[in-house]
Design a protein around this motif. Structure first.
Motif, PDB file in Angstrom:
ATOM      1  N   GLN A  47       0.749  -1.100   0.088  1.00 26.43           N
ATOM      2  CA  GLN A  47       0.049  -0.049   0.017  1.00 26.43           C
ATOM      3  C   GLN A  47       0.750   1.201  -0.110  1.00 26.43           C
ATOM      4  OE1 GLN A  47      -2.779  -0.037   3.194  1.00 26.43           O
ATOM      5  NE2 GLN A  47      -4.358  -1.127   1.875  1.00 26.43           N
ATOM      6  N   CYS A  50       1.939   1.853  -3.749  1.00 24.85           N
ATOM      7  CA  CYS A  50       0.927   2.349  -4.698  1.00 24.85           C
ATOM      8  C   CYS A  50      -0.022   3.256  -4.306  1.00 24.85           C
ATOM      9  CB  CYS A  50       0.325   1.187  -5.287  1.00 24.85           C
ATOM     10  SG  CYS A  50      -0.702   0.025  -4.199  1.00 24.85           S
ATOM     11  N   ARG A  52      -2.822   2.539  -2.679  1.00 26.50           N
ATOM     12  CA  ARG A  52      -4.077   2.039  -3.347  1.00 26.50           C
ATOM     13  C   ARG A  52      -4.463   0.721  -2.389  1.00 26.50           C
ATOM     14  NH1 ARG A  52      -6.503   5.049  -7.339  1.00 26.50           N
ATOM     15  NH2 ARG A  52      -5.022   5.803  -8.502  1.00 26.50           N
ATOM     16  N   SER A  86       0.035  -3.801 -12.452  1.00 28.51           N
ATOM     17  CA  SER A  86      -0.800  -3.767 -11.227  1.00 28.51           C
ATOM     18  C   SER A  86      -0.381  -4.495 -10.016  1.00 28.51           C
ATOM     19  CB  SER A  86      -2.428  -4.067 -11.460  1.00 28.51           C
ATOM     20  OG  SER A  86      -2.263  -5.320 -12.251  1.00 28.51           O
ATOM     21  N   VAL A 117      -5.842  -2.507  -6.526  1.00 25.13           N
ATOM     22  CA  VAL A 117      -7.210  -2.537  -7.064  1.00 25.13           C
ATOM     23  C   VAL A 117      -8.028  -1.171  -7.005  1.00 25.13           C
ATOM     24  CG1 VAL A 117      -7.542  -4.933  -7.078  1.00 25.13           C
ATOM     25  CG2 VAL A 117      -8.177  -3.870  -5.085  1.00 25.13           C
ATOM     26  N   ASP A 118      -9.007  -1.010  -7.791  1.00 23.09           N
ATOM     27  CA  ASP A 118      -9.722   0.159  -7.613  1.00 23.09           C
ATOM     28  C   ASP A 118     -11.038  -0.374  -6.497  1.00 23.09           C
ATOM     29  OD1 ASP A 118     -11.696  -1.277  -8.865  1.00 23.09           O
ATOM     30  OD2 ASP A 118     -11.409   0.078 -11.004  1.00 23.09           O
ATOM     31  N   LEU A 119     -12.016   0.617  -6.460  1.00 22.58           N
ATOM     32  CA  LEU A 119     -12.967   0.325  -5.357  1.00 22.58           C
ATOM     33  C   LEU A 119     -14.079  -0.608  -5.959  1.00 22.58           C
ATOM     34  CD1 LEU A 119     -13.834   3.925  -4.148  1.00 22.58           C
ATOM     35  CD2 LEU A 119     -12.613   2.180  -2.811  1.00 22.58           C
ATOM     36  N   ASN A 120     -13.847  -1.110  -7.170  1.00 19.90           N
ATOM     37  CA  ASN A 120     -14.723  -2.386  -7.765  1.00 19.90           C
ATOM     38  C   ASN A 120     -13.861  -3.424  -7.874  1.00 19.90           C
ATOM     39  OD1 ASN A 120     -17.066  -0.707  -8.311  1.00 19.90           O
ATOM     40  ND2 ASN A 120     -15.881   0.278  -9.671  1.00 19.90           N
ATOM     41  N   ARG A 122     -10.999  -3.812  -9.371  1.00 23.35           N
ATOM     42  CA  ARG A 122     -10.471  -4.115 -10.644  1.00 23.35           C
ATOM     43  C   ARG A 122      -8.807  -3.763 -10.539  1.00 23.35           C
ATOM     44  NH1 ARG A 122     -14.292  -0.780 -12.875  1.00 23.35           N
ATOM     45  NH2 ARG A 122     -16.324  -2.147 -12.842  1.00 23.35           N
ATOM     46  N   ILE A 124      -5.252  -2.072 -10.985  1.00 22.61           N
ATOM     47  CA  ILE A 124      -5.128  -0.598 -11.523  1.00 22.61           C
ATOM     48  C   ILE A 124      -3.572  -0.350 -11.589  1.00 22.61           C
ATOM     49  CG2 ILE A 124      -7.316   0.659 -10.654  1.00 22.61           C
ATOM     50  CD1 ILE A 124      -5.774   1.652  -8.338  1.00 22.61           C
TER      51      ILE A 124
END
Length: 175
Positions: A47, A50, A52, A86, A117-120, A122, A124
Motif C-alpha cells: 500500500q 502504490c 491504493r 498492477s 485494485v480500484d473500489l470495484n 479491478r 489498476i
C-alpha cells in the motif's frame, strides 16, 4: 500519481510479541499466526508503494525450519522489490528475539505478490519501483524470474515463454 517510487519508501517494520494465545501445544508460534502477520506487514508495504487498496495474489513457499518461542519478540520487515503493471512483489524477512537471553535469529523469508485494485476490485496501474542499493537491485533483478516461475506454476504462462527462467537454466530453443 507518481510514475516512480523508491524501494525504501515501502519499508514496513512490524513488531509482535508471541503470547500464549499465539502458540501451539509446544509453546511455539503457530504457523498460521505467522503467515497472518506476514500478510499484514507485506500488504502495508504494498500500500505504501502504490497508495491504493491491495489484495494478496500469492505467497511463495514459507518453510518452518526455525521455531519461534513463546515470549519471543517477532520483527517483520517488508519491502516492495519490484512492481509490474498492477502487481508488485514484496520481500518479507522475519526475525525472532529472546530479549532476556540476548539472542536474535532470522527465522523466515518469503515473497508475497499483491495486486492494486480500484473500489470495484479491478486491477489498476501502479508506479514503477526504483531500486537504489545493491541489495535492492539484486532483489529487483530476481523478481522477474520469480514472477515467471509463479506464473508457470499457476499455469498462467507456458514454460517455453518464461525467457528469464530459460536464461538461468541455460536452455536453448530446443528445450
Amino acid at each position: 500519481m507518481a510514475k516512480q517510487k523508491f524501494a525504501k519508501e515501502s519499508v514496513t517494520i512490524m513488531t509482535e510479541m508471541v503470547l500464549p494465545n499465539d502458540t501451539n501445544t509446544l509453546n511455539n508460534l503457530m504457523g498460521g499466526r505467522l503467515m497472518h502477520w506476514m500478510d499484514i506487514s507485506a500488504a502495508i508495504a504494498a500500500q505504501k508503494h502504490c497508495n491504493r487498496i491491495v489484495v494478496t495474489a500469492s505467497a511463495d513457499s514459507i518453510s518452518f525450519k526455525q521455531p519461534i518461542n513463546l515470549g519471543n519478540v517477532v520483527t517483520l520487515r517488508s519491502q516492495v522489490t519490484r512492481s509490474f503493471n498492477s502487481s508488485m512483489e514484496v520481500f518479507i524477512e522475519v526475525t525472532a528475539e529472546d530479549i532476556p537471553a540476548r539472542k536474535k535469529i532470522m527465522t523466515h523469508r518469503a515473497f508475497f505478490t499483491f495486486v492494486a485494485v480500484d473500489l470495484n476490485g479491478r486491477p489498476i496501474e501502479i508506479p514503477e519501483l526504483v531500486p537504489e542499493t545493491p541489495e535492492e537491485t539484486e532483489l529487483f533483478e530476481g523478481a522477474l524470474r520469480r514472477r515467471q516461475l509463479r506464473l508457470v506454476l499457476a499455469k498462467r504462462m507456458k514454460p517455453e515463454d518464461a525467457v528469464e527462467l530459460k536464461s538461468i537454466f541455460n536452455l536453448d530453443d530446443k528445450g
